[in-house]
Design a protein around this motif. Structure first.
Motif, mmCIF file in Angstrom:
data_model
loop_
_atom_site.group_PDB
_atom_site.id
_atom_site.type_symbol
_atom_site.label_atom_id
_atom_site.label_comp_id
_atom_site.label_asym_id
_atom_site.label_seq_id
_atom_site.Cartn_x
_atom_site.Cartn_y
_atom_site.Cartn_z
ATOM 1 N N GLY A 184 -1.629 -5.286 -7.635
ATOM 2 C CA GLY A 184 -0.881 -5.553 -6.399
ATOM 3 C C GLY A 184 0.479 -6.166 -6.695
ATOM 4 O O GLY A 184 1.486 -5.821 -6.068
ATOM 5 N N GLU A 191 -0.041 3.080 -3.138
ATOM 6 C CA GLU A 191 -1.473 3.368 -3.316
ATOM 7 C C GLU A 191 -1.776 4.368 -4.436
ATOM 8 O O GLU A 191 -2.798 4.216 -5.120
ATOM 9 C CB GLU A 191 -2.075 3.832 -1.988
ATOM 10 C CG GLU A 191 -3.581 3.810 -1.989
ATOM 11 C CD GLU A 191 -4.171 4.066 -0.602
ATOM 12 O OE1 GLU A 191 -3.778 3.377 0.355
ATOM 13 O OE2 GLU A 191 -5.007 4.971 -0.498
ATOM 14 N N VAL A 237 -5.183 -6.466 -2.933
ATOM 15 C CA VAL A 237 -5.877 -5.542 -3.836
ATOM 16 C C VAL A 237 -7.153 -6.187 -4.384
ATOM 17 O O VAL A 237 -8.239 -5.599 -4.353
ATOM 18 C CB VAL A 237 -4.952 -5.102 -4.989
ATOM 19 C CG1 VAL A 237 -5.706 -4.205 -5.976
ATOM 20 C CG2 VAL A 237 -3.730 -4.363 -4.441
ATOM 21 N N LEU A 271 -2.526 2.320 -7.326
ATOM 22 C CA LEU A 271 -3.419 1.179 -7.093
ATOM 23 C C LEU A 271 -4.862 1.651 -7.264
ATOM 24 O O LEU A 271 -5.152 2.833 -7.066
ATOM 25 C CB LEU A 271 -3.188 0.585 -5.696
ATOM 26 C CG LEU A 271 -1.797 -0.044 -5.476
ATOM 27 C CD1 LEU A 271 -1.603 -0.479 -4.028
ATOM 28 C CD2 LEU A 271 -1.565 -1.216 -6.421
ATOM 29 N N TRP A 303 0.810 -1.225 0.000
ATOM 30 C CA TRP A 303 0.000 0.000 0.000
ATOM 31 C C TRP A 303 0.840 1.270 0.000
ATOM 32 O O TRP A 303 0.310 2.374 -0.106
ATOM 33 C CB TRP A 303 -1.026 -0.062 1.135
ATOM 34 C CG TRP A 303 -1.987 -1.178 0.845
ATOM 35 C CD1 TRP A 303 -1.961 -2.447 1.359
ATOM 36 C CD2 TRP A 303 -3.056 -1.158 -0.115
ATOM 37 N NE1 TRP A 303 -2.953 -3.212 0.784
ATOM 38 C CE2 TRP A 303 -3.636 -2.452 -0.114
ATOM 39 C CE3 TRP A 303 -3.569 -0.181 -0.971
ATOM 40 C CZ2 TRP A 303 -4.718 -2.782 -0.936
ATOM 41 C CZ3 TRP A 303 -4.650 -0.517 -1.786
ATOM 42 C CH2 TRP A 303 -5.204 -1.796 -1.762
#
Ligand code: F0G
Length: 422
Positions: free
Chosen positions: A221, A72, A125, A75, A69
């Motif tokens: 991910g 992020e 994810v 993502l 993360w």
């Protein structure tokens, strides 16, 4: 290295209306799709694979925090279902570097994720997206690791999980994980490719939410493996590795790392010439992607029958080949196949450096050795081998490759005598 990193696999795809900066693009026809309105795995127009696109593609400066993360900004969703995945070590192995005869060799050990493989990165994810979509049943076909990771993340998310496994060809550690985390384990009378075909039909009919690597969110991910390698290698050496060697099953990681690197190139954060050459390794008995690379083809032909000690990559139809082949070609990489004996030797070599991996992961060192012997890899390269799964995943293979226990009487003299004399 090719200067065409502008990405033949990815036609332009403008964002559809009101997408919050994240959308799905078809790698075949370039169609743009809203990501979370409907469950989709492939393009509704041409049935090709989808990939996630972002309106903003920041560079390294945007990354902060830990694990998967940390990335992020690149993502598709915010953190939500996490078991502290990522942040795996990049080990230096100077003795093995000298033995293989390359300038530098490092081992990125994904076996040190919580469930013992890189799959956790994709599941944190993918299962988060599943939660967002509100699905009530998760499903995968698996050679083992995917089922173990999905079982854990499904349990964490409180969603029913079904895994379809090729009967008799899943290593004991993986099966035990899926079992204890509470997945419904269905053993099918067929190989992995058969299991995948069945679960894809179930997914198409809405009976499960599919979390195999055809799911484009999962690969988001997994691309963080590449980001971590770049950041760690640069912090240590001031440069990026010349080459990343990775095992190939469905070619999800190959596709994911390539995509991540492309995003950094497009952001201006990585020069095209600094993208590591993606180098895939398969077992001799399951090598359709190697066959395609050797024939310089843009598509693979599936193998109906596959066999190898590396059961994790006992796969004849790598579903992500359309995403992965351009990655190998455009980064100046290659692919190579190795024998089971070479895999076992490499597994022992890595274990001798303190790094315990399952057979599929050992293909990387075996493949590197072979490519170095062929002169395909040069002696001045800095190479990273990606080891994807932990030794304990496949205890039988580890015990067979390792030393045998010796029976001794329970007395100090007997122990010393035995040590001195045997
Ligand atoms: N290494 C390990 C340990 C794996 O479990 C897998 C895939 C791979 C490499 C290949 O990665 O598919 O991205 O090329 N395992 C899947 C599974 C198929 O079901 O656990 P890929």
């Amino acid at each position: 290295m090719s200067s065409e990193l502008a990405l033949t696999a990815s036609p332009p795809s403008p964002p559809p209306a009101a997408t919050d900066g994240v959308w799905l693009a078809c790698i075949g026809c370039g169609a743009s799709l809203r990501p979370f309105d409907t469950v989709r795995y492939t393009c509704p127009h041409c049935d090709e694979l989808l990939e996630v696109r972002y309106a903003d593609r920041p560079g390294f400066e945007a990354f902060s925090g830990e694990g998967v993360w940390r990335y992020e900004p690149l993502l598709p969703v915010a953190e939500g279902i996490s078991l502290a995945e990522g942040d795996t070590p990049l080990y230096e192995v100077p003795e093995l570097a000298a033995d293989v005869d390359v300038a530098r060799l490092s081992v990125k050990h994904e076996g040190l994720n919580g469930t013992g493989s890189f799959k956790d990165r994709g599941m944190t994810v993918g299962v988060r997206v599943a939660k967002h979509l509100g699905v009530d049943r998760l499903g995968v076909a698996s050679t083992g690791n995917t089922s173990a990771a999905l079982a854990a993340y499904g349990a964490r998310a409180g969603i029913e999980t079904v895994v379809l496994l090729p009967a008799g060809n899943v290593a004991a550690g993986k099966l035990a994980q899926a079992s204890l985390h509470g997945a419904r384990i269905l053993e099918l009378d067929g190989n992995f490719d058969d299991c995948l075909a069945v679960v894809q039909t179930l997914a198409k009919n809405g009976d499960v939410y599919l979390l195999n690597s055809v799911n484009p969110f999962r690969l988001e991910g997994q691309k963080t493996i590449g980001f971590e390698i770049l950041e760690e290698h640069r912090a240590r050496t001031g440069t990026y590795p010349d080459r990343i060697v990775l095992p190939v099953g469905n070619a999800g990681n190959t596709a994911a790392l390539y995509k991540g690197f492309r995003e950094l190139v497009q952001a201006g954060a990585l020069a095209p010439g600094d993208v590591p050459a993606l180098t895939g390794v398969q077992a001799n008995g399951a090598a359709p992607l190697v066959e395609a690379i050797e024939a310089d083809r843009a598509t693979i032909e599936g193998w109906p029958d596959v066999e190898t000690i590396a059961t994790a990559i006992r796969i004849g139809k790598p579903v992500n080949a359309p995403k992965a082949l351009p990655g190998i070609y455009e980064t100046g990489g290659t692919a190579v196949a190795v024998s089971d004996a070479e895999i076992t030797r490499a597994q022992r070599d890595l274990a001798g450096a303190g790094i315990g991996v399952e057979p599929a992961s050992a293909t990387t060192l075996a493949g590197l050795r072979r490519l170095r012997a062929q002169g395909v890899v040069a002696d001045d390269e800095s190479v990273v081998c990606l080891t994807t799964g932990h030794l304990l995943k496949d205890p039988e293979a580890a015990a067979a490759a390792g030393t045998d226990p010796e029976s001794v009487a329970a007395a100090p003299d007997a122990v010393l005598n035995h040590l001195d004399n045997e």
